[in-house]
Design a protein around this motif. Structure first.
Motif, PDB file in Angstrom:
ATOM      1  N   TYR A  40     -33.054  44.560 -34.836  1.00  0.00           N
ATOM      2  CA  TYR A  40     -33.720  43.659 -35.768  1.00  0.00           C
ATOM      3  C   TYR A  40     -32.885  43.524 -37.043  1.00  0.00           C
ATOM      4  CZ  TYR A  40     -35.368  47.611 -38.643  1.00  0.00           C
ATOM      5  OH  TYR A  40     -35.433  48.701 -39.465  1.00  0.00           O
ATOM      6  N   SER A  41     -33.197  42.470 -37.803  1.00  0.00           N
ATOM      7  CA  SER A  41     -32.452  42.191 -39.032  1.00  0.00           C
ATOM      8  C   SER A  41     -33.430  41.759 -40.114  1.00  0.00           C
ATOM      9  CB  SER A  41     -31.419  41.091 -38.789  1.00  0.00           C
ATOM     10  OG  SER A  41     -30.720  40.775 -39.980  1.00  0.00           O
ATOM     11  N   VAL A  42     -33.299  42.317 -41.315  1.00  0.00           N
ATOM     12  CA  VAL A  42     -34.120  41.936 -42.459  1.00  0.00           C
ATOM     13  C   VAL A  42     -33.291  40.999 -43.330  1.00  0.00           C
ATOM     14  CG1 VAL A  42     -35.406  42.736 -44.470  1.00  0.00           C
ATOM     15  CG2 VAL A  42     -35.327  44.145 -42.405  1.00  0.00           C
ATOM     16  N   ASN A  43     -33.778  39.778 -43.511  1.00  0.00           N
ATOM     17  CA  ASN A  43     -32.970  38.746 -44.160  1.00  0.00           C
ATOM     18  C   ASN A  43     -33.637  38.205 -45.420  1.00  0.00           C
ATOM     19  OD1 ASN A  43     -31.061  38.509 -41.735  1.00  0.00           O
ATOM     20  ND2 ASN A  43     -33.073  38.130 -40.829  1.00  0.00           N
ATOM     21  N   ASN A  44     -32.943  38.357 -46.534  1.00  0.00           N
ATOM     22  CA  ASN A  44     -33.433  37.840 -47.810  1.00  0.00           C
ATOM     23  C   ASN A  44     -32.714  36.570 -48.227  1.00  0.00           C
ATOM     24  OD1 ASN A  44     -35.407  39.958 -48.605  1.00  0.00           O
ATOM     25  ND2 ASN A  44     -33.602  41.274 -48.515  1.00  0.00           N
TER      26      ASN A  44
ATOM     27  N   ILE B 225     -27.837  35.634 -41.602  1.00  0.00           N
ATOM     28  CA  ILE B 225     -28.307  36.878 -40.987  1.00  0.00           C
ATOM     29  C   ILE B 225     -27.633  38.083 -41.637  1.00  0.00           C
ATOM     30  CG2 ILE B 225     -28.282  38.253 -38.882  1.00  0.00           C
ATOM     31  CD1 ILE B 225     -30.377  36.151 -38.737  1.00  0.00           C
ATOM     32  N   SER B 226     -28.455  39.053 -42.042  1.00  0.00           N
ATOM     33  CA  SER B 226     -27.923  40.287 -42.599  1.00  0.00           C
ATOM     34  C   SER B 226     -27.538  41.225 -41.454  1.00  0.00           C
ATOM     35  CB  SER B 226     -28.976  40.948 -43.495  1.00  0.00           C
ATOM     36  OG  SER B 226     -29.329  40.103 -44.573  1.00  0.00           O
TER      37      SER B 226
ATOM     38  N   ALA C 139     -31.054  33.767 -33.287  1.00  0.00           N
ATOM     39  CA  ALA C 139     -31.640  34.248 -34.538  1.00  0.00           C
ATOM     40  C   ALA C 139     -31.020  33.541 -35.733  1.00  0.00           C
ATOM     41  CB  ALA C 139     -31.451  35.757 -34.659  1.00  0.00           C
ATOM     42  N   LYS C 140     -29.739  33.319 -35.681  1.00  0.00           N
ATOM     43  CA  LYS C 140     -29.044  32.611 -36.758  1.00  0.00           C
ATOM     44  C   LYS C 140     -29.603  31.208 -36.938  1.00  0.00           C
ATOM     45  CE  LYS C 140     -24.383  31.188 -38.150  1.00  0.00           C
ATOM     46  NZ  LYS C 140     -22.932  31.192 -37.779  1.00  0.00           N
TER      47      LYS C 140
END
Length: 370
Positions: free
Chosen positions: A234-238, A242-243, A195-196
């Motif tokens: 899951y992760s939400v990333n702005n 990665i958050s 994911a990163k």
């Protein structure tokens, strides 16, 4: 878990919030936004009169024989998207930023000829416990757009990483099939590392530089499983890194339970057992009555009931369907979505019953020969 949509007309107990397609245009062509059957579902995108399909649909690392994985992967990913991208503010668009060739490269092993591979390079071993398995099975992209003047503007992306719990392989072409089991801890570790890298690659695309990107990790069920897999985090990333990961407590269960198995709520198992007994006593010519149920945080979300018959008379099927509606309302859990499919090996689907989580009674449809 995929909960089938009723093919019959909604009853008075079902809500409908249909809206007509809205046309717009852009430099790249004419766009339409489809209507919504209800507010809990996304409108879709039509370009030049045709549905805008995914650029990488169907690309997987290898053939997976458990079709339930694919169904629960796609629908579950959209459920996660709804946490970030409201169905009333965003329009769903099939993935347009990852091409088939890109996804194929990502799913391949990393090598000199494929530096983009997310799966580890082969270590040369064919021993199930020593080889480097294929961890990443498939990648799903879902885009979320918003109207901006006469255009549709990309406003968010969700990426699903489907990770193998079992990697099937052959030591020789057309040879015997072997398998490498992958632990939950290893699966999640590999998924988060990938994911990163995926986030880094997506941020290099100009259109995705500043939009929210959701990345979710999905654990695939084995090929012999009667149910599909489940999302685990899951992760939400702005930003560009990665958050925080958010864990998901999802459990898929098949009723009737096998000896030694348990459900998060024993009352649900008892309810299905009573329903099954009543159904089997009504018609002796049944090959099986089973159900797939999904729980989130210990709470039942929905149930898919499958009934296989051995009779063919349309009058029998109509009577049976009416009986099912009464017994399902009486015995099966209330306030959750339930679908019941009646089919035979010879004639396919014979009837279908469905009830939304807010309805009390079931809508039914019997498939005739006309």
């Amino acid at each position: 878990m995929t909960l089938l949509a009723a093919c019959s007309k909604s009853t008075s107990n079902s809500s409908s919030n249909s809206s007509s397609a809205t046309a717009t245009s852009s430099k790249s062509g004419s766009y339409q936004v489809t209507g919504q059957t209800n507010s809990s579902q996304y409108a879709g995108v039509i370009k030049n009169g045709k549905y805008l399909t995914s650029k990488a649909r169907g690309v997987t690392a290898n053939q997976n024989s458990n079709l339930m994985n694919l169904k629960s992967f796609e629908t579950g990913l959209q459920d996660i998207s709804k946490k970030q991208f409201s169905t009333t503010k965003y329009v769903f668009q099939e993935g347009q930023y990852l091409s088939s060739s890109t996804v194929e490269n990502w799913l391949g092993r990393k090598s000199k000829s494929n530096p983009e591979g997310l799966n580890p390079a082969s270590n040369g071993s064919t021993d199930p416990d020593k080889r480097n398995p294929i961890y990443l099975q498939s990648v799903e992209e879902q885009d979320y757009v918003q109207k901006s003047g006469s255009k549709l503007k990309i406003s968010g992306v969700t990426i699903g990483l489907a990770m193998n719990s079992v990697d099937y392989y052959r030591k020789t072409t057309y040879g015997a099939q072997y398998q490498t089991n992958i632990s939950d801890a290893t699966l999640e570790k590999q998924g988060k590392a990938m994911a990163k890298e995926v986030l880094t690659r997506l941020r290099k695309k100009a259109a995705l530089k500043n939009v929210p990107i959701v990345i979710a990790i999905y654990k695939q069920a084995s090929n012999d499983s009667l149910i599909g897999g489940k999302f685990i985090s899951y992760s939400v990333n702005n930003g560009n890194s990665i958050s925080k990961w958010k864990a998901l407590d999802i459990q898929n269960v098949v009723f009737p339970l096998k000896t030694g198995e348990s459900a998060p709520n024993s009352n649900d198992a008892d309810a299905f057992s009573n329903f099954k007994s009543e159904v089997e006593s009504f018609f002796p010519n049944l090959s099986g009555v089973t159900a797939q149920a999904q729980y989130k945080d210990g709470s039942l979300q929905g149930m898919n009931v499958s009934i296989t018959t051995q009779f063919y008379s349309e009058t029998e099927i109509r009577s049976f369907t009416q009986f099912l509606a009464d017994q399902a309302e009486k015995y099966l859990p209330s306030n959750v979505k339930i679908d019941i499919t009646v089919s035979s090996t010879a004639d396919g689907v014979q009837s279908f019953l469905s009830r939304s989580s807010s309805a009390k009674s079931f809508s039914t449809h019997v498939f005739g020969s006309y």
